[in-house]
Design a protein around this motif. Structure first.
Motif, mmCIF file in Angstrom:
data_model
loop_
_atom_site.group_PDB
_atom_site.id
_atom_site.type_symbol
_atom_site.label_atom_id
_atom_site.label_comp_id
_atom_site.label_asym_id
_atom_site.label_seq_id
_atom_site.Cartn_x
_atom_site.Cartn_y
_atom_site.Cartn_z
ATOM 1 N N GLU A 1 68.764 101.284 37.823
ATOM 2 C CA GLU A 1 69.545 100.053 37.983
ATOM 3 C C GLU A 1 68.623 98.844 38.102
ATOM 4 O O GLU A 1 68.870 97.793 37.499
ATOM 5 C CB GLU A 1 70.422 100.144 39.243
ATOM 6 N N VAL A 2 67.566 98.990 38.871
ATOM 7 C CA VAL A 2 66.622 97.882 39.065
ATOM 8 C C VAL A 2 65.805 97.648 37.793
ATOM 9 O O VAL A 2 65.598 96.502 37.372
ATOM 10 C CB VAL A 2 65.694 98.175 40.262
ATOM 11 N N SER A 3 65.356 98.723 37.156
ATOM 12 C CA SER A 3 64.569 98.585 35.927
ATOM 13 C C SER A 3 65.358 97.865 34.841
ATOM 14 O O SER A 3 64.805 97.052 34.095
ATOM 15 C CB SER A 3 64.127 99.970 35.431
ATOM 16 N N ALA A 4 66.644 98.159 34.749
ATOM 17 C CA ALA A 4 67.474 97.515 33.731
ATOM 18 C C ALA A 4 67.550 96.005 33.921
ATOM 19 O O ALA A 4 67.731 95.249 32.949
ATOM 20 C CB ALA A 4 68.880 98.116 33.745
ATOM 21 N N GLU A 5 67.395 95.564 35.161
ATOM 22 C CA GLU A 5 67.426 94.126 35.447
ATOM 23 C C GLU A 5 66.033 93.503 35.436
ATOM 24 O O GLU A 5 65.900 92.278 35.413
ATOM 25 C CB GLU A 5 68.067 93.893 36.826
ATOM 26 N N THR A 6 65.019 94.329 35.444
ATOM 27 C CA THR A 6 63.639 93.861 35.593
ATOM 28 C C THR A 6 62.829 93.974 34.312
ATOM 29 O O THR A 6 62.040 93.081 33.980
ATOM 30 C CB THR A 6 62.925 94.686 36.697
ATOM 31 N N HIS A 7 63.022 95.070 33.583
ATOM 32 C CA HIS A 7 62.166 95.393 32.433
ATOM 33 C C HIS A 7 62.818 95.159 31.089
ATOM 34 O O HIS A 7 62.295 95.612 30.065
ATOM 35 C CB HIS A 7 61.718 96.854 32.521
ATOM 36 N N VAL A 8 63.948 94.496 31.055
ATOM 37 C CA VAL A 8 64.610 94.173 29.788
ATOM 38 C C VAL A 8 64.731 92.663 29.687
ATOM 39 O O VAL A 8 65.317 92.014 30.559
ATOM 40 C CB VAL A 8 65.999 94.830 29.679
ATOM 41 N N ARG A 9 64.147 92.103 28.640
ATOM 42 C CA ARG A 9 64.195 90.649 28.409
ATOM 43 C C ARG A 9 64.988 90.391 27.128
ATOM 44 O O ARG A 9 64.978 91.210 26.199
ATOM 45 C CB ARG A 9 62.784 90.082 28.254
ATOM 46 N N TYR A 10 65.628 89.234 27.052
ATOM 47 C CA TYR A 10 66.518 88.952 25.933
ATOM 48 C C TYR A 10 66.067 87.722 25.155
ATOM 49 O O TYR A 10 65.680 86.703 25.754
ATOM 50 C CB TYR A 10 67.946 88.760 26.446
ATOM 51 N N LEU A 11 66.130 87.824 23.836
ATOM 52 C CA LEU A 11 65.863 86.700 22.950
ATOM 53 C C LEU A 11 67.177 86.245 22.327
ATOM 54 O O LEU A 11 68.093 87.039 22.107
ATOM 55 C CB LEU A 11 64.891 87.109 21.839
ATOM 56 N N ASN A 12 67.234 84.954 22.007
ATOM 57 C CA ASN A 12 68.459 84.403 21.427
ATOM 58 C C ASN A 12 68.590 84.673 19.939
ATOM 59 O O ASN A 12 69.699 84.648 19.392
ATOM 60 C CB ASN A 12 68.519 82.891 21.673
ATOM 61 N N ALA A 13 67.465 84.910 19.274
ATOM 62 C CA ALA A 13 67.495 85.127 17.821
ATOM 63 C C ALA A 13 66.370 86.083 17.447
ATOM 64 O O ALA A 13 65.350 86.167 18.143
ATOM 65 C CB ALA A 13 67.327 83.798 17.083
ATOM 66 N N PRO A 14 66.536 86.800 16.342
ATOM 67 C CA PRO A 14 65.469 87.712 15.911
ATOM 68 C C PRO A 14 64.230 86.950 15.471
ATOM 69 O O PRO A 14 64.298 85.780 15.079
ATOM 70 C CB PRO A 14 66.107 88.482 14.748
ATOM 71 N N VAL A 15 63.080 87.629 15.520
ATOM 72 C CA VAL A 15 61.815 87.025 15.116
ATOM 73 C C VAL A 15 61.351 87.657 13.809
ATOM 74 O O VAL A 15 61.701 88.790 13.485
ATOM 75 C CB VAL A 15 60.746 87.202 16.206
ATOM 76 N N LYS A 16 60.557 86.908 13.068
ATOM 77 C CA LYS A 16 60.027 87.416 11.797
ATOM 78 C C LYS A 16 58.895 88.403 12.017
ATOM 79 O O LYS A 16 58.741 89.393 11.297
ATOM 80 C CB LYS A 16 59.535 86.249 10.939
ATOM 81 N N ARG A 17 58.113 88.132 13.038
ATOM 82 C CA ARG A 17 56.904 88.928 13.268
ATOM 83 C C ARG A 17 56.665 89.041 14.781
ATOM 84 O O ARG A 17 56.907 88.095 15.525
ATOM 85 C CB ARG A 17 55.706 88.250 12.617
ATOM 86 N N ALA A 18 56.205 90.195 15.203
ATOM 87 C CA ALA A 18 55.833 90.385 16.606
ATOM 88 C C ALA A 18 54.418 90.948 16.679
ATOM 89 O O ALA A 18 54.062 91.841 15.902
ATOM 90 C CB ALA A 18 56.805 91.325 17.299
ATOM 91 N N LEU A 19 53.627 90.398 17.580
ATOM 92 C CA LEU A 19 52.283 90.896 17.836
ATOM 93 C C LEU A 19 52.273 91.537 19.218
ATOM 94 O O LEU A 19 52.429 90.854 20.231
ATOM 95 C CB LEU A 19 51.253 89.769 17.772
ATOM 96 N N ALA A 20 52.104 92.860 19.254
ATOM 97 C CA ALA A 20 52.041 93.593 20.516
ATOM 98 C C ALA A 20 50.580 93.786 20.896
ATOM 99 O O ALA A 20 49.845 94.489 20.195
ATOM 100 C CB ALA A 20 52.742 94.935 20.380
ATOM 101 N N VAL A 21 50.150 93.151 21.969
ATOM 102 C CA VAL A 21 48.781 93.306 22.458
ATOM 103 C C VAL A 21 48.776 94.513 23.390
ATOM 104 O O VAL A 21 49.381 94.504 24.466
ATOM 105 C CB VAL A 21 48.299 92.043 23.188
#
Length: 429
Positions: free
Chosen positions: A265-285
């Motif tokens: 329950e806590v992780s769902a509120e802590t570890h999930v972030r939301y974007l308003n629109a999709p992105v073309k590219r993501a860089l995962a460091v």
């Protein structure tokens, strides 16, 4: 789904919890909570196996382990810490010392009386069979996706103790929805049969559909079914850590099911972030705690949902030089979408299903047919120390890590850069 959410909420209420999504706990609060809860459990003169995470999870394990050890030393007859490797590489003495917080070569200085074991998944002598889950029951649990009986094998250290206490974090997870709880048994210290079956079930559902899903997913239901065969008493000390730092938002205690539900329950509120629109590219460091692509692939799993069709995910990890030393089969089959395997099942059914699952999870959504071949939704690019020929043979795109300018990517409005990638899940609103 509503029923599983209600069931999970009921479970969560059965656990004791300190902290929450908007809180950060002090070390004193954590220690006091753990000592108080363990004092209230009948553990005197009983043997206890602590099932703990390996180094691929953010977690203040020395703090937790010292608190647990302090609460149990002198009370229990025997105490063992078992590192839940799943099928990851074993941790050597230097890594274990750093991970658990003791001077290398002198475990007794910090944890007198404690034995520490790697889960030796490569050795058949590690395991004991708890029984079999029937094909009919697997069909029911999997929602009709699979019909195959499974031998439930578990590290014998768990059942050779009176009590098994899971100590570890909960995060969104690509196979089960949210990690933690009984997942530390299956696949954490389980035999390959349950590992392969559970991971392939998750792959059939697809990572994008199951990751961060609240409630009892089909894979969680399968794991819980296997855990019900454990003869030892099972308890859970499940924490929600701030990704990348290990500071704690919450600690939950109960049986393995209720403590997990409370932490999820806590992780769902802590570890999930939301974007308003999709992105073309993501860089995962990718952080250095992921030492090969097998674990660093989490950087892709957590970003796949927010990248637009035809877009790209770049995994930037110059420190990684191999795909998976423990799983050489992945070098033979490469990375492909689920349907590539399902629609050519006779070609691939002999490959360990956990390897097939990892392949599909990293390649993401796509289609396959004989006429048009494979068409994947996204491009997956590795900017790692893995040689270009190995990357391209594995059906992935290559980028020289020396050409990666993180600051330039951050300045690019079409690129979403995520430092310390792999634990926080990104979704679209």
């Amino acid at each position: 789904m509503t029923d599983t959410l209600e069931a999970t909420a009921d479970l969560a209420r059965q656990a004791a919890r300190i902290g929450g999504p908007d809180q950060m706990l002090s070390e004193d609060q954590v220690i006091a909570f753990i000592q108080e809860r363990l004092a209230g459990v009948d553990l005197d003169s009983r043997s206890v196996c602590l099932v703990i995470p390996d180094g691929t999870r953010s977690c203040p394990l020395p703090l937790l382990l010292k608190a647990v050890h302090g609460a149990l030393a002198g009370r229990v007859s025997r105490m063992t810490a078992l590192v839940a490797l799943g099928t990851h590489a074993a941790m050597d003495e230097d890594h274990l010392a750093e991970h658990l917080g003791y001077p290398a070569g002198n475990l007794d200085a910090t944890y007198p009386g404690l034995t520490v074991l790697n889960h030796e998944w490569w050795d058949p002598r590690t395991f004991v069979s708890l029984g079999t889950i029937s094909a009919a029951r697997i069909e029911e649990l999997s929602g009709g996706r699979l019909r195959e009986s499974v031998d439930v094998r578990l590290n014998r250290a768990v059942v050779e103790h009176d009590v098994a206490l899971v100590v570890g974090p909960v995060f969104p997870h690509e196979v089960v929805g949210f990690s933690g709880g009984n997942k530390y048994f299956f696949p954490g210290v389980a035999g390959e049969e349950v590992i392969d079956l559970s991971h392939w079930l998750g792959a059939l559902i697809t990572s994008a559909d199951i990751i961060g899903t609240r409630g009892i997913t089909p894979v969680r239901a399968l794991i819980n079914e296997a855990a019900a065969l454990i003869t030892s008493d099972t308890l859970g000390l499940c924490v929600v850590a701030q990704s990348g730092t290990g500071a704690l938002h919450s600690v939950s205690f109960g049986n393995t099911a209720s403590a997990w539900a409370s932490a999820a329950e806590v992780s769902a509120e802590t570890h999930v972030r939301y974007l308003n629109a999709p992105v073309k590219r993501a860089l995962a460091v990718i952080p250095t705690k992921y030492e090969d692509l097998w674990t660093a692939a989490k950087g892709f799993y957590k970003l796949e949902p927010v990248v637009a069709d035809g877009g790209e995910v770049i995994l930037y990890a110059p420190h990684i030089t191999q795909i998976a030393a423990m799983h050489p089969e992945i070098n033979e089959i490469g990375y492909h979408c689920r349907d590539y395997f399902v629609k050519q099942w006779d070609r691939f059914k002999h490959v360990p299903w956990g390897v097939l699952a990892h392949s599909t999870h990293l390649r993401g959504a796509g289609t396959y047919d004989e006429e048009n071949g494979e068409c994947c939704r996204l491009t997956v690019t590795l900017a790692t120390g893995i040689p270009e020929d190995v990357v391209r043979t594995a059906n992935l795109n290559y980028l020289d890590p020396g050409d990666v300018d993180v600051a330039a990517f951050q300045a690019d409005p079409e690129t979403f850069v995520v430092p310390q990638a792999g634990e926080v899940l990104f979704r679209l609103r």
